[in-house]
Motif scaffolding. Structure first.
Motif, PDB file in Angstrom:
ATOM      1  N   THR A   1      31.037  34.354  40.049  1.00 60.33           N
ATOM      2  CA  THR A   1      32.119  33.503  40.535  1.00 60.33           C
ATOM      3  C   THR A   1      33.414  34.307  40.552  1.00 60.33           C
ATOM      4  O   THR A   1      33.481  35.413  39.998  1.00 60.33           O
ATOM      5  CB  THR A   1      32.302  32.289  39.614  1.00 60.33           C
ATOM      6  OG1 THR A   1      32.721  32.754  38.316  1.00 60.33           O
ATOM      7  CG2 THR A   1      31.022  31.469  39.496  1.00 60.33           C
ATOM      8  N   LEU A   2      34.434  33.743  41.143  1.00 59.60           N
ATOM      9  CA  LEU A   2      35.732  34.394  41.179  1.00 59.60           C
ATOM     10  C   LEU A   2      36.258  34.654  39.765  1.00 59.60           C
ATOM     11  O   LEU A   2      36.795  35.723  39.483  1.00 59.60           O
ATOM     12  CB  LEU A   2      36.725  33.538  41.968  1.00 59.60           C
ATOM     13  CG  LEU A   2      38.120  34.127  42.174  1.00 59.60           C
ATOM     14  CD1 LEU A   2      38.042  35.455  42.933  1.00 59.60           C
ATOM     15  CD2 LEU A   2      39.002  33.134  42.909  1.00 59.60           C
ATOM     16  N   GLU A   3      36.072  33.708  38.869  1.00 62.28           N
ATOM     17  CA  GLU A   3      36.520  33.886  37.484  1.00 62.28           C
ATOM     18  C   GLU A   3      35.801  35.058  36.812  1.00 62.28           C
ATOM     19  O   GLU A   3      36.408  35.824  36.064  1.00 62.28           O
ATOM     20  CB  GLU A   3      36.300  32.597  36.678  1.00 62.28           C
ATOM     21  CG  GLU A   3      37.156  31.436  37.117  1.00 62.28           C
ATOM     22  CD  GLU A   3      36.671  30.746  38.398  1.00 62.28           C
ATOM     23  OE1 GLU A   3      35.467  30.891  38.768  1.00 62.28           O
ATOM     24  OE2 GLU A   3      37.491  30.087  39.040  1.00 62.28           O
TER      25      GLU A   3
ATOM     26  N   HIS B   1      37.282  38.295  38.137  1.00 62.03           N
ATOM     27  CA  HIS B   1      38.579  38.563  37.494  1.00 62.03           C
ATOM     28  C   HIS B   1      38.383  39.109  36.081  1.00 62.03           C
ATOM     29  O   HIS B   1      39.077  40.055  35.674  1.00 62.03           O
ATOM     30  CB  HIS B   1      39.438  37.309  37.470  1.00 62.03           C
ATOM     31  CG  HIS B   1      39.983  36.943  38.807  1.00 62.03           C
ATOM     32  ND1 HIS B   1      40.484  35.706  39.095  1.00 62.03           N
ATOM     33  CD2 HIS B   1      40.097  37.651  39.966  1.00 62.03           C
ATOM     34  CE1 HIS B   1      40.901  35.663  40.356  1.00 62.03           C
ATOM     35  NE2 HIS B   1      40.655  36.840  40.905  1.00 62.03           N
ATOM     36  N   LEU B   2      37.440  38.540  35.325  1.00 63.17           N
ATOM     37  CA  LEU B   2      37.162  39.050  33.982  1.00 63.17           C
ATOM     38  C   LEU B   2      36.605  40.469  34.036  1.00 63.17           C
ATOM     39  O   LEU B   2      36.990  41.335  33.243  1.00 63.17           O
ATOM     40  CB  LEU B   2      36.188  38.121  33.248  1.00 63.17           C
ATOM     41  CG  LEU B   2      35.769  38.569  31.854  1.00 63.17           C
ATOM     42  CD1 LEU B   2      36.983  38.738  30.937  1.00 63.17           C
ATOM     43  CD2 LEU B   2      34.777  37.581  31.256  1.00 63.17           C
TER      44      LEU B   2
END
Length: 91
Positions: free
Chosen positions: A31-33, A36-37
């Motif tokens: 996912t996008l999250e 980012h992580l």
């Protein structure tokens, strides 16, 4: 000596201060999250500019947003994604 970092969805092996191997766990949809992580973890643990080796040993997928965001950070100097060897089919 390589250092291993473990995220919920991937393992990152720091090979050198500017080189890492990434293995996404099987059956994950990034996912996008998660992207980012992953980017934050790379920035926090590697010296820029850095290079990535993406090991596609496992099957995984991306959602639409993650697909467009993955690998877009300016600190990445290069990405290699070698093809895994596939057994030949016997007719």
């Amino acid at each position: 000596m390589p250092t291993e970092l473990h995220l919920e969805f991937a393992k990152i092996t720091i090979i050198e201060n500017n080189l890492a191997e990434i293995i996404v766990k099987p059956d994950i949809e990034l996912t996008l999250e998660m992207v980012h992580l992953l980017h934050k973890t790379l920035r926090d643990n590697l010296t820029a500019p850095f290079f990535l080796l993406i090991n596609k040993i496992n099957d995984y997928s991306y959602d639409f947003e993650a697909m467009h965001e993955l690998g877009t950070i300016k600190e990445i100097a290069g990405i290699a994604i070698p093809e895994p060897p596939y057994p030949q089919r016997v007719a």
